[in-house]
Design a protein around this motif. Structure first.
Motif: not given
Length: 261
Positions: A104-120
């Protein structure tokens, strides 16, 4: 926070091979989204007893759980662990070395009060909107850069390009592929909203050229994810002969997830 999700199979007679989830921890301090686009298997088989939906459900479920329960584990490591966990679930019954083992292809994003992380990883897309309205696409363009002549047959792609250096990569059975994803981290203050789309939805931009990524994002924000899927279906039906370049299927599974902070 506003979250919306739409996912629709390309063919009502076939299971949807996409996976989508939004995880919101009980602490209320953050969250994550996961979007997978399962790779439709060839008629010649995959060396696996399991279907693509079986695979995406397990990989997506593992990845959602890991991104929420282990917020300090980087997304690359979370994807690596999720791939390993999923591979372990069928390594004893299936040939995971087969080039078309479920993937599969993948998109992930994760956030908290300080940052936004991502992976594609591979050809799904993540769109990030800044507070001043600028929309930035995060794309893994390795597949798009391959000459169309090199993609003429499945056999050619599998032998020379699929999950190979100089080609493109998907999440299959090798955990190390996670390190090849497009990744990044932004201050939370620089992201107002985001949207994740499988390539069945990105057709609106990439194949039918109905607008650019900013237009696409504004459509999703204003009318919702289902509106984008509906627009794609309308264009597909108008082009039932699939004359638009780059379409191997008349209709494809289409998934859109929208998150507004």
């Amino acid at each position: 926070m506003r979250t919306e999700l739409a996912s629709e199979p390309g063919d009502a007679d076939r299971p949807n091979e996409d996976f989508a989830a939004v995880g919101l921890p009980a602490s209320g301090q953050g969250g994550s989204l996961v979007v997978l686009d399962g790779v439709t298997p060839p008629k010649t088989g995959t060396g696996c007893l399991h279907s693509v939906p079986w695979f995406t459900a397990r990989l997506g479920g593992a990845l959602t759980e890991l991104t929420v329960s282990l917020p300090d584990v980087p997304l690359v490591e979370a994807l690596s662990r999720a791939i390993a966990r999923t591979a372990g679930a069928h390594a004893s019954t299936c040939d995971l070395s087969h080039p078309r083992t479920p993937q599969a292809t993948v998109v992930v994003a994760r956030w908290n009060p300080d940052t936004v992380e991502y992976l594609v990883l591979s050809d799904s897309a993540l769109l990030l909107e800044s507070p001043d309205g600028v929309v930035t696409p995060v794309l893994d363009d390795r597949l798009a850069l391959i000459p169309r002549s090199a993609l003429a047959t499945d056999a050619m792609v599998d032998a020379t390009l699929r999950n190979r250096e100089g080609g493109f990569f998907t999440a299959a059975a090798d955990p190390s592929v996670a390190r090849l994803a497009v990744t990044g981290t932004l201050p939370r203050s620089e992201v107002r909203a985001l949207a994740a789309l499988t390539d069945g939805a990105t057709r609106w931009v990439e194949r039918f050229e109905e607008g650019d990524w900013t237009d696409c994002f504004h459509l999703v924000r204003k009318e919702g994810p289902q509106a984008l899927v509906d627009r794609v279906r309308t264009r597909e039906r108008a082009d039932s002969a699939a004359t638009v370049l780059g379409r191997s299927k008349t209709h494809d599974d289409a998934t859109v997830v929208y998150v507004e902070f």
